[in-house]
Design a protein around this motif. Structure first.
Motif, PDB file in Angstrom:
ATOM      1  N   SER A 201       0.848  -1.194   0.000  1.00 46.99           N
ATOM      2  CA  SER A 201       0.000   0.000   0.000  1.00 46.99           C
ATOM      3  C   SER A 201       0.877   1.235   0.000  1.00 46.99           C
ATOM      4  O   SER A 201       2.010   1.214   0.510  1.00 46.99           O
ATOM      5  CB  SER A 201      -0.941   0.015   1.214  1.00 46.99           C
ATOM      6  N   ASP A 202       0.359   2.306  -0.581  1.00 46.81           N
ATOM      7  CA  ASP A 202       1.123   3.540  -0.653  1.00 46.81           C
ATOM      8  C   ASP A 202       0.848   4.393   0.581  1.00 46.81           C
ATOM      9  O   ASP A 202       0.182   3.965   1.533  1.00 46.81           O
ATOM     10  CB  ASP A 202       0.805   4.298  -1.948  1.00 46.81           C
ATOM     11  N   ILE A 203       1.325   5.622   0.561  1.00 50.33           N
ATOM     12  CA  ILE A 203       1.194   6.501   1.723  1.00 50.33           C
ATOM     13  C   ILE A 203      -0.264   6.835   2.019  1.00 50.33           C
ATOM     14  O   ILE A 203      -0.629   7.187   3.141  1.00 50.33           O
ATOM     15  CB  ILE A 203       2.024   7.781   1.497  1.00 50.33           C
ATOM     16  N   LEU A 207      -4.456  -0.186  -1.140  1.00 45.92           N
ATOM     17  CA  LEU A 207      -3.894  -1.533  -1.223  1.00 45.92           C
ATOM     18  C   LEU A 207      -3.820  -1.980  -2.678  1.00 45.92           C
ATOM     19  O   LEU A 207      -4.784  -1.861  -3.433  1.00 45.92           O
ATOM     20  CB  LEU A 207      -4.753  -2.507  -0.420  1.00 45.92           C
ATOM     21  N   ALA A 208      -2.652  -2.499  -3.071  1.00 50.17           N
ATOM     22  CA  ALA A 208      -2.452  -3.000  -4.432  1.00 50.17           C
ATOM     23  C   ALA A 208      -1.877  -4.410  -4.355  1.00 50.17           C
ATOM     24  O   ALA A 208      -1.042  -4.708  -3.486  1.00 50.17           O
ATOM     25  CB  ALA A 208      -1.514  -2.084  -5.204  1.00 50.17           C
ATOM     26  N   TYR A 209      -2.316  -5.267  -5.249  1.00 48.32           N
ATOM     27  CA  TYR A 209      -1.855  -6.657  -5.278  1.00 48.32           C
ATOM     28  C   TYR A 209      -0.929  -6.874  -6.466  1.00 48.32           C
ATOM     29  O   TYR A 209      -1.120  -6.307  -7.536  1.00 48.32           O
ATOM     30  CB  TYR A 209      -3.043  -7.610  -5.363  1.00 48.32           C
TER      31      TYR A 209
END
Length: 229
Positions: A201-203, A207-209
């Motif tokens: 996940s970024d700041i 959420l990215a898979y």
């Protein structure tokens, strides 16, 4: 006194301070974990927990028997559009799966140095198949012991990782796994712990898979009847 000297000073003080003897400390740690809620669970109960925990983190899990899993997995691969599968046919499980695959699913062996076919591996291989060394029920974790036929790349590079695990190899928690498999005495040079598909996940906490590994994970649990934890 600068930051480095402060840190080193604290480390030296901790080293010099009298502490609990290691045997007593280990005994207390073991006694604590022995009270874990899954320590008396059967292999079926451990498999139930592993399935529940892994499903909660976007993992697809199937309970299968020792004879029917290759046909079911082949069917799932075709339905998902998998055209190439990285697997080790030198293992009995890999050979059984290869025999069940239809012509439209091509098998690929990891039989040469990575540098010779890295571009093909990253661009053309749809899925990787591994046989799991063991599992940790409490955290929904698969323990992989990579070898020449199934190196770490098999579970890390293809966008889909397919793992086969036997219920009889499941442990209640990490502490139980370390003791049952004697990691302190004969730990393999490399163990991979998998607790779901790759995610980050970024700041902004989006959420990215699939950013650092497979974006999908399939787990097939073989309910080997009569097995104990």
């Amino acid at each position: 006194m600068n930051a480095r000297e402060l840190i080193l000073g604290k480390l030296r003080a901790a080293e010099a301070a009298p502490g609990m003897p290691l045997p007593e400390l280990e005994e207390r740690i073991n006694a604590h974990h022995a009270r874990g809620p899954l320590r008396e669970a059967s292999s079926t109960e451990l498999a139930d927990t592993l399935q529940r925990v892994m499903t909660s983190v976007r993992t697809e899990v199937w309970r299968v028997d020792a004879h029917g899993w290759p046909a079911l997995l082949a069917q799932k691969l075709v339905a998902a559009g998998v055209g190439s599968l990285l697997l080790d046919t030198a293992r009995a499980e890999g050979a059984a799966l290869a025999a069940a695959l239809p012509a439209e699913v091509r098998t690929v062996a990891f039989d040469r140095p990575l540098e010779e076919w890295k571009n093909q591996l990253f661009a053309d291989v749809d899925a990787g198949f591994t046989v799991v060394r063991s599992g940790i029920a409490a955290t929904g974790t698969l323990v992989l012991a990579p070898d020449a036929g199934s190196p770490r790349t098999v579970s890390l590079v293809p966008p889909l990782h397919v793992a086969l695990v036997y219920a009889s190899t499941l442990h209640a928690d990490l502490h139980a796994a370390m003791h049952a498999e004697a990691w302190s005495a004969a730990m393999p040079a490399n163990l991979v712990l998998v607790s779901g598909p790759s995610k980050t996940s970024d700041i902004q906490q989006t959420l990215a898979y699939g950013a650092h590994g497979p974006r999908a994970l399939w787990v097939f649990i073989i309910d080997d009847a009569g097995a104990t934890a």
